[in-house]
Write a protein that holds these residues in place. Structure first.
Motif, PDB file in Angstrom:
ATOM      1  N   LEU A  44       6.378  16.579   0.027  1.00  0.00           N
ATOM      2  CA  LEU A  44       5.630  15.388  -0.377  1.00  0.00           C
ATOM      3  C   LEU A  44       6.499  14.147  -0.213  1.00  0.00           C
ATOM      4  CD1 LEU A  44       3.242  13.867  -1.700  1.00  0.00           C
ATOM      5  CD2 LEU A  44       4.233  14.481  -3.922  1.00  0.00           C
ATOM      6  N   THR A  45       5.963  13.189   0.488  1.00  0.00           N
ATOM      7  CA  THR A  45       6.581  11.872   0.589  1.00  0.00           C
ATOM      8  C   THR A  45       5.468  10.845   0.496  1.00  0.00           C
ATOM      9  OG1 THR A  45       8.154  10.506   1.816  1.00  0.00           O
ATOM     10  CG2 THR A  45       6.506  11.671   3.111  1.00  0.00           C
ATOM     11  N   VAL A  46       5.837   9.599   0.366  1.00  0.00           N
ATOM     12  CA  VAL A  46       4.850   8.527   0.258  1.00  0.00           C
ATOM     13  C   VAL A  46       5.129   7.516   1.358  1.00  0.00           C
ATOM     14  CG1 VAL A  46       3.904   6.717  -1.220  1.00  0.00           C
ATOM     15  CG2 VAL A  46       4.721   8.856  -2.240  1.00  0.00           C
TER      16      VAL A  46
ATOM     17  N   LEU B 200       0.839  -1.198   0.000  1.00  0.00           N
ATOM     18  CA  LEU B 200       0.000   0.000   0.000  1.00  0.00           C
ATOM     19  C   LEU B 200       0.871   1.243   0.000  1.00  0.00           C
ATOM     20  CD1 LEU B 200      -2.633  -0.954   2.712  1.00  0.00           C
ATOM     21  CD2 LEU B 200      -2.850  -1.136   0.242  1.00  0.00           C
ATOM     22  N   TYR B 201       0.331   2.306  -0.601  1.00  0.00           N
ATOM     23  CA  TYR B 201       1.000   3.594  -0.639  1.00  0.00           C
ATOM     24  C   TYR B 201      -0.019   4.670  -0.292  1.00  0.00           C
ATOM     25  CZ  TYR B 201       4.378   0.951  -3.377  1.00  0.00           C
ATOM     26  OH  TYR B 201       5.281   0.007  -3.799  1.00  0.00           O
ATOM     27  N   THR B 202       0.432   5.682   0.447  1.00  0.00           N
ATOM     28  CA  THR B 202      -0.418   6.823   0.731  1.00  0.00           C
ATOM     29  C   THR B 202       0.449   8.079   0.810  1.00  0.00           C
ATOM     30  OG1 THR B 202      -2.127   7.740   2.194  1.00  0.00           O
ATOM     31  CG2 THR B 202      -0.404   6.412   3.243  1.00  0.00           C
TER      32      THR B 202
ATOM     33  N   ALA C 136       5.536   0.479   7.986  1.00  0.00           N
ATOM     34  CA  ALA C 136       5.575   1.576   7.021  1.00  0.00           C
ATOM     35  C   ALA C 136       6.952   2.215   7.023  1.00  0.00           C
ATOM     36  CB  ALA C 136       4.520   2.623   7.354  1.00  0.00           C
ATOM     37  N   LYS C 137       7.292   2.774   5.878  1.00  0.00           N
ATOM     38  CA  LYS C 137       8.507   3.574   5.773  1.00  0.00           C
ATOM     39  C   LYS C 137       8.214   4.748   4.865  1.00  0.00           C
ATOM     40  CE  LYS C 137      10.657   1.101   1.926  1.00  0.00           C
ATOM     41  NZ  LYS C 137      11.861   0.416   1.469  1.00  0.00           N
ATOM     42  N   LEU C 138       8.992   5.799   5.029  1.00  0.00           N
ATOM     43  CA  LEU C 138       8.861   6.971   4.176  1.00  0.00           C
ATOM     44  C   LEU C 138       9.642   6.709   2.896  1.00  0.00           C
ATOM     45  CD1 LEU C 138       9.476   9.726   6.853  1.00  0.00           C
ATOM     46  CD2 LEU C 138       7.290   8.858   6.037  1.00  0.00           C
ATOM     47  N   ASN C 139       8.994   6.938   1.766  1.00  0.00           N
ATOM     48  CA  ASN C 139       9.618   6.711   0.469  1.00  0.00           C
ATOM     49  C   ASN C 139       9.604   8.038  -0.291  1.00  0.00           C
ATOM     50  OD1 ASN C 139      10.130   6.044  -2.257  1.00  0.00           O
ATOM     51  ND2 ASN C 139       9.392   3.958  -1.939  1.00  0.00           N
ATOM     52  N   HIS C 140      10.770   8.550  -0.628  1.00  0.00           N
ATOM     53  CA  HIS C 140      10.888   9.832  -1.322  1.00  0.00           C
ATOM     54  C   HIS C 140      11.144   9.667  -2.819  1.00  0.00           C
ATOM     55  CE1 HIS C 140      11.652  10.901   2.893  1.00  0.00           C
ATOM     56  NE2 HIS C 140      11.042  12.033   2.566  1.00  0.00           N
ATOM     57  N   SER C 141      10.912   8.499  -3.350  1.00  0.00           N
ATOM     58  CA  SER C 141      11.167   8.207  -4.760  1.00  0.00           C
ATOM     59  C   SER C 141      10.338   9.113  -5.676  1.00  0.00           C
ATOM     60  CB  SER C 141      10.826   6.744  -5.050  1.00  0.00           C
ATOM     61  OG  SER C 141      10.620   6.530  -6.421  1.00  0.00           O
TER      62      SER C 141
ATOM     63  N   LYS D 207       6.266   9.074  -6.555  1.00  0.00           N
ATOM     64  CA  LYS D 207       5.438  10.285  -6.475  1.00  0.00           C
ATOM     65  C   LYS D 207       4.726  10.522  -7.805  1.00  0.00           C
ATOM     66  CE  LYS D 207       8.517  12.610  -3.235  1.00  0.00           C
ATOM     67  NZ  LYS D 207       9.360  13.798  -3.029  1.00  0.00           N
ATOM     68  N   ASP D 208       5.451  10.352  -8.909  1.00  0.00           N
ATOM     69  CA  ASP D 208       4.839  10.505 -10.239  1.00  0.00           C
ATOM     70  C   ASP D 208       3.699   9.515 -10.430  1.00  0.00           C
ATOM     71  OD1 ASP D 208       6.578  12.530 -10.960  1.00  0.00           O
ATOM     72  OD2 ASP D 208       7.908  11.216 -12.117  1.00  0.00           O
TER      73      ASP D 208
END
Length: 141
Positions: free
Chosen positions: A115-117, A44-46, A86-91, A95-96
């Motif tokens: 913005l992070t995911v 999951l992503y948010t 969960a982890k923070l993903n700055h990719s 994001k795109d």
């Protein structure tokens, strides 16, 4: 319901329900809020901001709980209980992939530096309220 049928039901719920609750841990207690979810397989992503409490909470304790799928139309709607980390993903690519114009309400575009995911990897997924056969747990091994 066999595991393949259960997995299909899980994907049906993930595909058709985008808003759910995310609980993090703050001071040893749960902290819940509504979020918009996207998925790739069972991950999951948010979207969120680096400047939110949830980002801090996940930095301190990555354990999360997600409720997703309940329609609110009444009793008996099937939904998922998802435990995971969960982890923070700055990719930028991620994001795109999840960006949509509705996020302009909170961010100055997909290039907003805040913005992070949140990337959530389930450790347990349980289907709830699907008749007498539930709760039932999806085998993630």
């Amino acid at each position: 319901m066999d595991q393949q049928q259960l997995k299909q039901k899980v994907f049906d719920i993930l595909d058709h329900h985008k808003v759910g609750s995310l609980a993090t841990v703050e001071g040893g207690k749960p902290h819940s809020r509504f979020m918009t979810f996207f998925h790739d397989g069972l991950t999951l992503y948010t979207p969120t901001s680096d400047e939110t409490h949830k980002a801090e909470e996940i930095d301190h304790n990555p354990n999360v709980h997600v409720l997703l799928g309940y329609n609110g139309d009444g009793f008996g709607n099937a939904y998922l209980e998802i435990e995971g980390t969960a982890k923070l993903n700055h990719s930028e690519a991620l994001k795109d992939r999840i960006w949509n114009d509705q996020l302009n309400r909170w961010f100055d575009g997909k290039d907003d530096p805040n913005l992070t995911v949140l990337e959530i990897h389930p450790s347990q997924i349980r289907l709830m309220n699907e008749g007498e056969i539930t709760p039932v747990t999806l085998d993630l091994s």
